[in-house]
Structure formats: C-alpha cells, structure tokens
Write a protein that holds these residues in place. Structure first.
Motif, PDB file in Angstrom:
ATOM      1  N   ASP A 220       0.801  -1.224   0.000  1.00 28.69           N
ATOM      2  CA  ASP A 220       0.000   0.000   0.000  1.00 28.69           C
ATOM      3  C   ASP A 220       0.831   1.271   0.000  1.00 28.69           C
ATOM      4  O   ASP A 220       0.284   2.370  -0.027  1.00 28.69           O
ATOM      5  CB  ASP A 220      -0.960   0.012   1.193  1.00 28.69           C
ATOM      6  N   THR A 221       2.154   1.162   0.010  1.00 28.36           N
ATOM      7  CA  THR A 221       3.008   2.352   0.070  1.00 28.36           C
ATOM      8  C   THR A 221       2.804   3.253  -1.138  1.00 28.36           C
ATOM      9  O   THR A 221       2.794   4.481  -1.017  1.00 28.36           O
ATOM     10  CB  THR A 221       4.489   1.940   0.161  1.00 28.36           C
ATOM     11  N   TRP A 222       2.610   2.650  -2.322  1.00 20.98           N
ATOM     12  CA  TRP A 222       2.502   3.426  -3.553  1.00 20.98           C
ATOM     13  C   TRP A 222       1.115   3.331  -4.173  1.00 20.98           C
ATOM     14  O   TRP A 222       0.955   3.629  -5.351  1.00 20.98           O
ATOM     15  CB  TRP A 222       3.558   2.965  -4.567  1.00 20.98           C
ATOM     16  N   TRP A 223       0.117   2.912  -3.412  1.00 20.23           N
ATOM     17  CA  TRP A 223      -1.244   2.855  -3.960  1.00 20.23           C
ATOM     18  C   TRP A 223      -1.689   4.241  -4.426  1.00 20.23           C
ATOM     19  O   TRP A 223      -1.303   5.272  -3.863  1.00 20.23           O
ATOM     20  CB  TRP A 223      -2.215   2.355  -2.902  1.00 20.23           C
ATOM     21  N   THR A 224      -2.519   4.238  -5.458  1.00 22.20           N
ATOM     22  CA  THR A 224      -3.064   5.484  -5.999  1.00 22.20           C
ATOM     23  C   THR A 224      -4.526   5.636  -5.585  1.00 22.20           C
ATOM     24  O   THR A 224      -5.112   4.742  -4.960  1.00 22.20           O
ATOM     25  CB  THR A 224      -2.941   5.503  -7.525  1.00 22.20           C
ATOM     26  N   ILE A 225      -5.106   6.755  -5.967  1.00 20.65           N
ATOM     27  CA  ILE A 225      -6.490   7.061  -5.580  1.00 20.65           C
ATOM     28  C   ILE A 225      -7.482   5.984  -6.033  1.00 20.65           C
ATOM     29  O   ILE A 225      -8.329   5.552  -5.240  1.00 20.65           O
ATOM     30  CB  ILE A 225      -6.900   8.444  -6.117  1.00 20.65           C
ATOM     31  N   PRO A 226      -7.465   5.519  -7.294  1.00 14.34           N
ATOM     32  CA  PRO A 226      -8.438   4.485  -7.678  1.00 14.34           C
ATOM     33  C   PRO A 226      -8.332   3.212  -6.838  1.00 14.34           C
ATOM     34  O   PRO A 226      -9.358   2.624  -6.477  1.00 14.34           O
ATOM     35  CB  PRO A 226      -8.087   4.207  -9.154  1.00 14.34           C
ATOM     36  N   ILE A 227      -7.116   2.791  -6.509  1.00 14.99           N
ATOM     37  CA  ILE A 227      -6.968   1.610  -5.652  1.00 14.99           C
ATOM     38  C   ILE A 227      -7.472   1.919  -4.248  1.00 14.99           C
ATOM     39  O   ILE A 227      -8.112   1.080  -3.600  1.00 14.99           O
ATOM     40  CB  ILE A 227      -5.499   1.151  -5.605  1.00 14.99           C
ATOM     41  N   GLY A 228      -7.206   3.127  -3.769  1.00 15.19           N
ATOM     42  CA  GLY A 228      -7.685   3.513  -2.453  1.00 15.19           C
ATOM     43  C   GLY A 228      -9.204   3.503  -2.371  1.00 15.19           C
ATOM     44  O   GLY A 228      -9.774   3.110  -1.347  1.00 15.19           O
ATOM     45  N   VAL A 229      -9.862   3.935  -3.450  1.00 14.81           N
ATOM     46  CA  VAL A 229     -11.323   3.905  -3.476  1.00 14.81           C
ATOM     47  C   VAL A 229     -11.823   2.473  -3.361  1.00 14.81           C
ATOM     48  O   VAL A 229     -12.757   2.177  -2.595  1.00 14.81           O
ATOM     49  CB  VAL A 229     -11.844   4.558  -4.772  1.00 14.81           C
ATOM     50  N   GLN A 230     -11.211   1.561  -4.096  1.00 12.63           N
ATOM     51  CA  GLN A 230     -11.627   0.160  -4.032  1.00 12.63           C
ATOM     52  C   GLN A 230     -11.420  -0.414  -2.632  1.00 12.63           C
ATOM     53  O   GLN A 230     -12.300  -1.103  -2.095  1.00 12.63           O
ATOM     54  CB  GLN A 230     -10.847  -0.664  -5.055  1.00 12.63           C
ATOM     55  N   GLN A 231     -10.270  -0.145  -2.031  1.00 14.64           N
ATOM     56  CA  GLN A 231      -9.983  -0.665  -0.704  1.00 14.64           C
ATOM     57  C   GLN A 231     -10.915  -0.061   0.342  1.00 14.64           C
ATOM     58  O   GLN A 231     -11.363  -0.758   1.266  1.00 14.64           O
ATOM     59  CB  GLN A 231      -8.516  -0.379  -0.344  1.00 14.64           C
ATOM     60  N   PHE A 232     -11.215   1.217   0.208  1.00 10.47           N
ATOM     61  CA  PHE A 232     -12.112   1.865   1.158  1.00 10.47           C
ATOM     62  C   PHE A 232     -13.523   1.283   1.043  1.00 10.47           C
ATOM     63  O   PHE A 232     -14.202   1.083   2.059  1.00 10.47           O
ATOM     64  CB  PHE A 232     -12.144   3.373   0.901  1.00 10.47           C
ATOM     65  N   GLN A 233     -13.964   1.029  -0.184  1.00  9.46           N
ATOM     66  CA  GLN A 233     -15.276   0.421  -0.362  1.00  9.46           C
ATOM     67  C   GLN A 233     -15.340  -0.959   0.268  1.00  9.46           C
ATOM     68  O   GLN A 233     -16.362  -1.353   0.843  1.00  9.46           O
ATOM     69  CB  GLN A 233     -15.609   0.331  -1.853  1.00  9.46           C
ATOM     70  N   GLY A 234     -14.262  -1.713   0.156  1.00  7.47           N
ATOM     71  CA  GLY A 234     -14.241  -3.029   0.778  1.00  7.47           C
ATOM     72  C   GLY A 234     -14.204  -2.961   2.290  1.00  7.47           C
ATOM     73  O   GLY A 234     -14.826  -3.781   2.978  1.00  7.47           O
TER      74      GLY A 234
END
Length: 276
Positions: A220-234
C-alpha cells in the motif's frame, strides 16, 4: 430573425440541459449522501440531510492514508505526463518535419498502438517489470503509461507540427538555427495549445488508471487514488455514507484540475481543428 434562430437552437439547448443534468445529478447526489448517516441514507436516499454529518468528510481529510494516495497519484500523473509529452514531441517533430525512408510505415506502427488493448499486455508486462525490479516502484507505472500514451500524443502533435509554415523553418535556418534549435525555440512555443491538450489528456488518463497500479503495486506504500477507493469500499462496505464521502473527495482533485485546464484543452483542440 433572432427569434427564428433561437427556436432553431432550442432542441440543441434542451439536449445540452438534459446531458448536463445527467452528469450533474449523480455528483450532487453523492455529495449530499456523504453528509448523511448510513441509517438516514437508507431511510431518506433522495432528500436533503436532516442533520449534516460533516465527520464523514473530515475524518477522511484527517487521515494520512488519503493524502498519501493523493500524493502518489499526483507524482505518477506528473511523471507520466512529462515523459510522454517530451518523447512524443520529439517523435512528432521527426515525423512532421523530416522526410526519411520508412517514415509512414513507422508512423503507422505507432498508430496501431491505439488498437492494442492493455489487458493483452498485462501478463508479459508484469513479467518484464518483475525481471527489471520495477514492481512496487512508481517507475513501473510511469514507464508503461507513457508507452501506451505515446500513439495518441504523437498523432495529435504531428498534425499540429505539420501545419507550421515551412517558411518559418527556412528563416530560422538562415539565422543559423539548427533543427533542434528550431524545435526548441520556435516550434514548441507555437505548439503550446497542442502541448497543453495532450498534457491534460495524459494527466486525466493517468489519474483514472486502476488496473496498471493494481498490477504493479503489491504493497500500500505506492497505492493510488483508484486503488484507495476500491480498498475503502471493501473496508466500509456497510457504511454507504462514508463511501460516498470518500468517492467525492477522490473526485475533487480531478474536477479541480479539469476546471483549471478546460480552457487550455478546448483551445488546443480548436486550434488543431481550425489550422490549415
């Protein structure tokens, strides 16, 4: 006369209003939903909030993880844009101003890149990046994004460069200017609208890219906004209001950038369409 003209354009205006409403209503719904609690959102999904729950937004803004995602997306988007515009500008200059054997064949190969789907290259690209040690490295996203963005950027810039009168190049040569000097001192300043257009397209494409960062970044060190949205939704799948708030905040930087760059984008497209 003006009345007839207004009536003639009335259907077009109505279509524009409908299209604008279709785009604005979901955004407004998401913003308002972010100010509700999950229970209120279930009971009152459409109306205004009974009590404005600002903590849905402030908790996210106070999170260091959100700002890290924002910084990662910005770094990758800027790096991709600088690389793709620099390489594409030099390539488009060669295709537009120099005559050499195989030029059109080589240009056709670049244009064929528009028809190459990223999903087909996912596995070979992953193996290549792993062999080069670029997994969990922002360059593992920047370099492939720039490569996939080259075809469209070269096509746009080449068309613009070809419209620059040859007399300017001849005059610059007579003044002792080299080919690169003409490119740097004359062509690039004149092509500023086109450069602005391709820069905006590169930033937006990079910002919205989901699959490539997901493929490259395992931590998760280099995750971007779209990945963050997916993880937050989960993580908050049952708290719909917080998810709406996160989606809105994730869209704000892109919307702010587009609102600032809209004039440059439209101006570049208009200049490219009207030249010649």
């Amino acid at each position: 006369m003006s009345t007839r003209s207004g009536r003639r354009h009335l259907p077009l205006h109505a279509i524009l209003v409908v299209v604008g409403a279709v785009m604005a209503v979901p955004l407004l719904y998401a913003v308002l939903s972010g100010f509700k609690s999950t229970d209120e959102l279930s009971r009152n999904p459409v109306g205004l909030p009974d009590s404005w729950v600002t903590s849905n937004y402030t908790d996210i803004l106070g999170s260091g993880a959100f700002w890290r995602l924002l910084g990662n997306s910005t770094l990758i988007a800027v790096g991709t844009t600088v690389l793709v515009v620099a390489v594409a500008a030099l390539s488009a200059f060669s295709f537009a101003r120099f005559a050499f054997r195989g030029r059109e064949v080589l240009f056709t190969l670049f244009t064929m890149g528009l028809m190459f789907p990223f999903a087909v290259a996912a596995l070979p690209l992953f193996l290549l990046l792993r062999s080069m040690g670029l997994l969990d490295n922002p360059l593992g996203v920047i370099l492939p994004q720039a490569a996939f963005g080259l075809p469209m950027t070269i096509i746009i810039l080449r068309g613009f460069f070809r419209q620059i009168p040859g007399e300017l190049e001849e005059a610059a040569t007579l003044d002792g200017c080299s080919s690169f000097g003409f490119f740097w001192r004359v062509l690039l300043p004149m092509a500023r609208p086109a450069l602005g257009t391709v820069s905006v397209l590169a930033v937006v494409t990079s910002w919205n890219n989901f699959f490539l960062p997901l493929l490259v970044f395992t931590e998760d060190t280099w995750w971007t906004i779209p990945i963050g949205v997916q993880q937050f939704q989960g993580q908050y799948s049952a708290q719909y209001a917080r998810v709406f708030a996160y989606l809105v905040l994730a869209m704000v930087p892109a919307l702010a950038f587009y609102s600032v760059a809209e004039r440059q984008l439209v101006g570049g497209l208009t200049a490219g369409a009207t030249k010649g």
